[in-house]
Write a protein that holds these residues in place. Structure first.
Motif, PDB file in Angstrom:
ATOM      1  N   GLY A   1       0.801  -1.215   0.000  1.00 36.40           N
ATOM      2  CA  GLY A   1       0.000   0.000   0.000  1.00 36.40           C
ATOM      3  C   GLY A   1       0.832   1.263   0.000  1.00 36.40           C
ATOM      4  O   GLY A   1       0.354   2.313   0.437  1.00 36.40           O
ATOM      5  N   LEU A   2       2.071   1.200  -0.493  1.00 33.97           N
ATOM      6  CA  LEU A   2       2.987   2.340  -0.452  1.00 33.97           C
ATOM      7  C   LEU A   2       3.518   2.632  -1.845  1.00 33.97           C
ATOM      8  O   LEU A   2       3.461   1.789  -2.751  1.00 33.97           O
ATOM      9  CB  LEU A   2       4.150   2.044   0.502  1.00 33.97           C
ATOM     10  CG  LEU A   2       3.759   1.767   1.960  1.00 33.97           C
ATOM     11  CD1 LEU A   2       4.925   1.165   2.708  1.00 33.97           C
ATOM     12  CD2 LEU A   2       3.291   3.044   2.638  1.00 33.97           C
TER      13      LEU A   2
ATOM     14  N   ALA B   1       3.533   7.197   1.845  1.00 32.93           N
ATOM     15  CA  ALA B   1       2.181   6.718   2.108  1.00 32.93           C
ATOM     16  C   ALA B   1       1.183   7.795   1.700  1.00 32.93           C
ATOM     17  O   ALA B   1       1.429   8.997   1.876  1.00 32.93           O
ATOM     18  CB  ALA B   1       2.005   6.386   3.588  1.00 32.93           C
TER      19      ALA B   1
ATOM     20  N   ARG C   1      -3.039   1.495   7.733  1.00 25.60           N
ATOM     21  CA  ARG C   1      -3.696   1.617   6.426  1.00 25.60           C
ATOM     22  C   ARG C   1      -5.132   1.135   6.498  1.00 25.60           C
ATOM     23  O   ARG C   1      -5.415   0.067   7.043  1.00 25.60           O
ATOM     24  CB  ARG C   1      -2.935   0.801   5.379  1.00 25.60           C
ATOM     25  CG  ARG C   1      -3.465   0.960   3.955  1.00 25.60           C
ATOM     26  CD  ARG C   1      -2.508   0.321   2.969  1.00 25.60           C
ATOM     27  NE  ARG C   1      -2.951   0.497   1.597  1.00 25.60           N
ATOM     28  CZ  ARG C   1      -3.468  -0.478   0.843  1.00 25.60           C
ATOM     29  NH1 ARG C   1      -3.596  -1.702   1.346  1.00 25.60           N
ATOM     30  NH2 ARG C   1      -3.842  -0.252  -0.402  1.00 25.60           N
ATOM     31  N   ASP C   2      -6.020   1.949   5.957  1.00 20.89           N
ATOM     32  CA  ASP C   2      -7.415   1.565   5.801  1.00 20.89           C
ATOM     33  C   ASP C   2      -7.517   0.741   4.519  1.00 20.89           C
ATOM     34  O   ASP C   2      -7.317   1.267   3.412  1.00 20.89           O
ATOM     35  CB  ASP C   2      -8.297   2.802   5.714  1.00 20.89           C
ATOM     36  CG  ASP C   2      -9.775   2.446   5.574  1.00 20.89           C
ATOM     37  OD1 ASP C   2     -10.114   1.271   5.817  1.00 20.89           O
ATOM     38  OD2 ASP C   2     -10.569   3.332   5.223  1.00 20.89           O
TER      39      ASP C   2
ATOM     40  N   GLY D   1      -7.502   2.478   1.068  1.00 16.93           N
ATOM     41  CA  GLY D   1      -6.092   2.479   0.721  1.00 16.93           C
ATOM     42  C   GLY D   1      -5.315   3.615   1.335  1.00 16.93           C
ATOM     43  O   GLY D   1      -4.098   3.723   1.139  1.00 16.93           O
ATOM     44  N   HIS D   2      -5.984   4.497   2.103  1.00 19.13           N
ATOM     45  CA  HIS D   2      -5.316   5.647   2.711  1.00 19.13           C
ATOM     46  C   HIS D   2      -4.717   5.254   4.068  1.00 19.13           C
ATOM     47  O   HIS D   2      -5.202   4.353   4.744  1.00 19.13           O
ATOM     48  CB  HIS D   2      -6.297   6.805   2.881  1.00 19.13           C
ATOM     49  CG  HIS D   2      -6.790   7.350   1.580  1.00 19.13           C
ATOM     50  ND1 HIS D   2      -8.053   7.885   1.424  1.00 19.13           N
ATOM     51  CD2 HIS D   2      -6.198   7.436   0.353  1.00 19.13           C
ATOM     52  CE1 HIS D   2      -8.211   8.283   0.177  1.00 19.13           C
ATOM     53  NE2 HIS D   2      -7.105   8.019  -0.497  1.00 19.13           N
ATOM     54  N   TRP D   3      -3.686   6.002   4.450  1.00 21.05           N
ATOM     55  CA  TRP D   3      -3.012   5.774   5.729  1.00 21.05           C
ATOM     56  C   TRP D   3      -3.431   6.864   6.711  1.00 21.05           C
ATOM     57  O   TRP D   3      -3.689   8.011   6.306  1.00 21.05           O
ATOM     58  CB  TRP D   3      -1.496   5.794   5.546  1.00 21.05           C
ATOM     59  CG  TRP D   3      -0.994   4.632   4.730  1.00 21.05           C
ATOM     60  CD1 TRP D   3      -1.105   4.470   3.381  1.00 21.05           C
ATOM     61  CD2 TRP D   3      -0.304   3.481   5.211  1.00 21.05           C
ATOM     62  NE1 TRP D   3      -0.529   3.294   2.982  1.00 21.05           N
ATOM     63  CE2 TRP D   3      -0.024   2.667   4.088  1.00 21.05           C
ATOM     64  CE3 TRP D   3       0.106   3.060   6.460  1.00 21.05           C
ATOM     65  CZ2 TRP D   3       0.648   1.459   4.198  1.00 21.05           C
ATOM     66  CZ3 TRP D   3       0.782   1.846   6.577  1.00 21.05           C
ATOM     67  CH2 TRP D   3       1.041   1.057   5.457  1.00 21.05           C
ATOM     68  N   TYR D   4      -3.451   6.479   7.989  1.00 23.58           N
ATOM     69  CA  TYR D   4      -3.852   7.428   9.027  1.00 23.58           C
ATOM     70  C   TYR D   4      -3.036   7.155  10.293  1.00 23.58           C
ATOM     71  O   TYR D   4      -2.580   6.031  10.529  1.00 23.58           O
ATOM     72  CB  TYR D   4      -5.347   7.294   9.327  1.00 23.58           C
ATOM     73  CG  TYR D   4      -5.756   5.931   9.835  1.00 23.58           C
ATOM     74  CD1 TYR D   4      -5.800   5.647  11.208  1.00 23.58           C
ATOM     75  CD2 TYR D   4      -6.085   4.910   8.947  1.00 23.58           C
ATOM     76  CE1 TYR D   4      -6.161   4.395  11.667  1.00 23.58           C
ATOM     77  CE2 TYR D   4      -6.449   3.650   9.395  1.00 23.58           C
ATOM     78  CZ  TYR D   4      -6.484   3.396  10.763  1.00 23.58           C
ATOM     79  OH  TYR D   4      -6.832   2.155  11.214  1.00 23.58           O
TER      80      TYR D   4
END
Length: 662
Positions: free
Chosen positions: A104-105, A114, A150-151, A155-158
């Motif tokens: 996911g990166l 990210a 990662r969600d 696909g987003h990171w938090y």
């Protein structure tokens, strides 16, 4: 003065436009430069009278001018294109970014980024301890920012807000065969729910590589072939799969402070599938034992075992098979582990390593312990440094220089190893004490020190080693006790066997755990102290050299002449007991109480000669099996008393006369 006539075609006449003329008549065609065309100019010039013509009119007269109408050609008029907005020139930045990888990166110029929910990119790196991704600055080697998760849906990171502990249910969701003990070990190792989940997902992805159908025996040189090799490969493969999934056998479990911390794994490198497991990481292995040979890439190999706390490398017992004379012959051999410089250099990169055991190993030239100051256990047993030297034989120009292997002892520098608790340098060939052993920043907290079987000839001082439990200085050529021996140092074991000690200092308290066997102690006071210590502890603290005499002369000291013939006759009938009885020549009693010991021996022989066959068999068994010489004699006498009830509580020999007290 006559007026000079004008040049032909040099005059230009401007004709005013009339009301009846078409507007198009005043328009002239322009070229690309905005000027009148050459054809238009020539047509107007031709309408003017030529100088020197035969006309009757005067020189100054102006003739009538014809009106010329110019019509536009049917060529299309090119209008400038309309202006575009900036949006028509903009490019979507996401479209030119690298694709998102399986983690996911995005990787841009070897840096990992990210995607955040607001559209920003943040530079990230994996935390070397937890394995989770954290934000980092461009100038940082290790990330210092918040942990990012990662969600999967977007696909987003938090940034992570809450740290939770893993549960058994979470572990068993991925590792269905894990017991509660295995799950607890996993939780102890990964006490962060997110860290545990990342590790569990990695295990799930890699498990198919350990399916049984992938088992094969790699071909390495030198190849040692023997029956049962395939079964060994299958057994090792099964253990690999179990520890990969945190599910080891009871004998593989490793405990720390009473809790299961991981598993130990024994690897025969001859059967190690180097071409199949390069992408797997065995995080559950905390104790690794290696033997055999394989063409390993040391950096890749140790990346597979990131949590090694204990590393043991030893020689391998092998069986070679050859077909000499048409018959298969099996030969037992010992293969020493030969370590190259690349392998040795990787040891300092094992950040969790606390125990290093090298036994029967050949180390590369320049081998150093520098960088291993965190070690708590160091064992270099029968280990040496391999050095290549030029061959000293005849050499011809043009021929390559021949090198031969030479060996030198390992001389470890212990300076700065303040965490060291166990040091074993047995049979390393060192001739002097290790550097830093008695330094202020050396291993002053040692609990076990073993320097035996080395020609050092000088004992270390143990005055500052107040935590010392065990000290082994055997086979070193020492002629005295080391400095600092007290009633508590060492607390449990002192091994000074097979040195050159002749007397025991009065300040040294003899106690259980001492071993002075093999020293040429001749001091009568010391021998009596040893006899007393044996009676108090029940152990042989000292035994001297055994006599080679198998005749009766060993037990005929000061025997009266009238008894000599009878004793020699008795000895002839029981001479097969001579080898067992001569062990008594090693005891302190043989030197300071020989008359009493001699009477006990002859008394036993007389009873043995008269005993029946069954009793003799029981006595023979004691002679053969009891390791302690005096203990052997005491058991023989006890057996005789048990067998013959008339001898209960009666001595088997005449006691020496006690001196009268005034």
């Amino acid at each position: 003065m006559p007026v000079k006539p004008p040049r032909r075609g040099g005059n230009h006449v401007d004709v005013p436009a009339s009301a009846n003329r078409s507007a198009d008549a005043d328009q002239s065609l322009s070229g690309q430069s905005g000027r009148r065309s050459a054809d238009s100019s020539s047509a107007q010039d031709n309408l003017q009278p030529r100088a020197g013509s035969s006309s009757e009119s005067g020189r100054d007269a102006v003739g009538p001018v014809a009106v010329v109408e110019v019509h536009a050609s049917p060529t299309a008029v090119h209008r400038p294109p309309p202006l575009l907005s900036l949006d028509d020139y903009a490019t979507n930045a996401r479209a030119i970014l690298p694709q998102i990888n399986e983690d996911g990166l995005r990787v841009i110029s070897r840096r990992t980024y990210a995607d955040l929910a607001n559209g920003d990119l943040v530079l990230v790196a994996a935390d070397p301890v937890t394995g989770l991704y954290r934000a980092r600055r461009p100038n940082e080697l290790l990330p210092s920012g918040p942990v990012l998760l990662r969600d999967v849906a977007s696909g987003h990171w938090y940034p992570r807000q809450l740290v939770e502990r893993p549960t058994r249910a979470q572990i068993k969701k991925y590792l269905s065969q894990a017991s509660d003990l295995d799950a607890d070990a996993f939780i102890a190792r990964f006490d962060d729910k997110d860290v545990a989940d990342a590790e569990l997902q990695r295990i799930q992805r890699g498990s198919p590589q350990l399916d049984i159908e992938h088992v094969s025996i790699p071909f390495h040189e030198p190849r040692m072939t023997y029956d049962g090799e395939m079964q060994q490969a299958l057994d090792m493969w099964g253990k690999l799969r179990h520890v990969y999934e945190w599910h080891g056998q009871p004998d593989q479990r490793v405990y720390s402070d009473g809790r299961l911390s991981g598993y130990k794994l024994d690897i025969n490198l001859t059967l190690w599938p180097v071409d199949k497991l390069l992408s797997l990481r065995f995080s559950a292995v905390v104790s690794l034992a290696l033997k055999g040979h394989a063409p390993l890439d040391a950096a890749v190999f140790f990346r597979q075992f990131p949590n090694i706390e204990s590393l043991t490398i030893s020689s391998q017992a092998i069986t070679r098979r050859n077909a000499a004379s048409g018959l298969f012959m099996f030969q037992a051999a010992q293969s020493r582990f030969s370590m190259d410089s690349s392998f040795a250099g990787q040891l300092t990169g094992l950040t969790r390593l606390r125990e290093l055991n090298l036994q029967n190993c050949d180390l590369p030239a320049g081998f150093s312990l520098r960088g291993l100051s965190r070690l708590q256990v160091l064992r270099l047993i029968d280990t040496r440094v391999k050095v290549l030297t030029e061959h000293a034989g005849p050499w011809r120009p043009g021929e390559p220089v021949q090198h031969v292997a030479d060996y030198s002892p390992v001389e470890p520098d212990l300076t700065g190893m303040t965490e060291l608790r166990v040091l074993d340098l047995t049979r390393t060939g060192i001739s002097r004490l290790p550097s830093g052993l008695d330094a202020g920043n050396g291993p002053s907290k040692l609990e076990v020190l073993k320097l035996g079987d080395n020609p050092i000839f000088a004992a270390p001082s143990v005055k500052a080693m107040t935590a010392l439990q065990e000290l082994d200085l055997s086979h070193m050529g020492l002629d005295g006790f080391p400095e600092g021996i007290t009633s508590m140092i060492p607390e449990k074991v002192l091994n000074l066997a097979n040195n050159r000690i002749t007397a025991i200092p009065a300040s040294v308290e003899l106690r259980a755990g001492f071993n002075l066997i093999g020293n040429p102690i001749t001091d009568p006071v010391s021998l009596r102290r040893l006899l007393y210590a044996r009676n108090q502890t029940g152990n042989d603290i000292w035994l001297g050299s055994e006599s080679f005499d198998l005749s009766a002369n060993l037990w005929l000291q000061h025997v009266p002449a009238e008894q000599l013939a009878r004793k020699l006759q008795l000895w002839g009938s029981v001479s097969h007991l001579a080898r067992g009885l001569k062990k008594l020549s090693r005891t302190p009693e043989f030197y300071v109480e020989r008359p009493l010991l001699q009477r006990r021996v002859w008394s036993f022989l007389e009873i043995y000669d008269k005993a029946d066959v069954d009793e003799q068999l029981r006595l023979n068994q004691i002679l053969a099996e009891e390791p302690s010489p005096v203990g052997m004699l005491e058991k023989l006498e006890e057996e005789i008393r048990t067998y013959d009830s008339t001898r209960q509580n009666q001595p088997l020999h005449h006691l020496p006369k006690r001196p009268k007290l005034d």
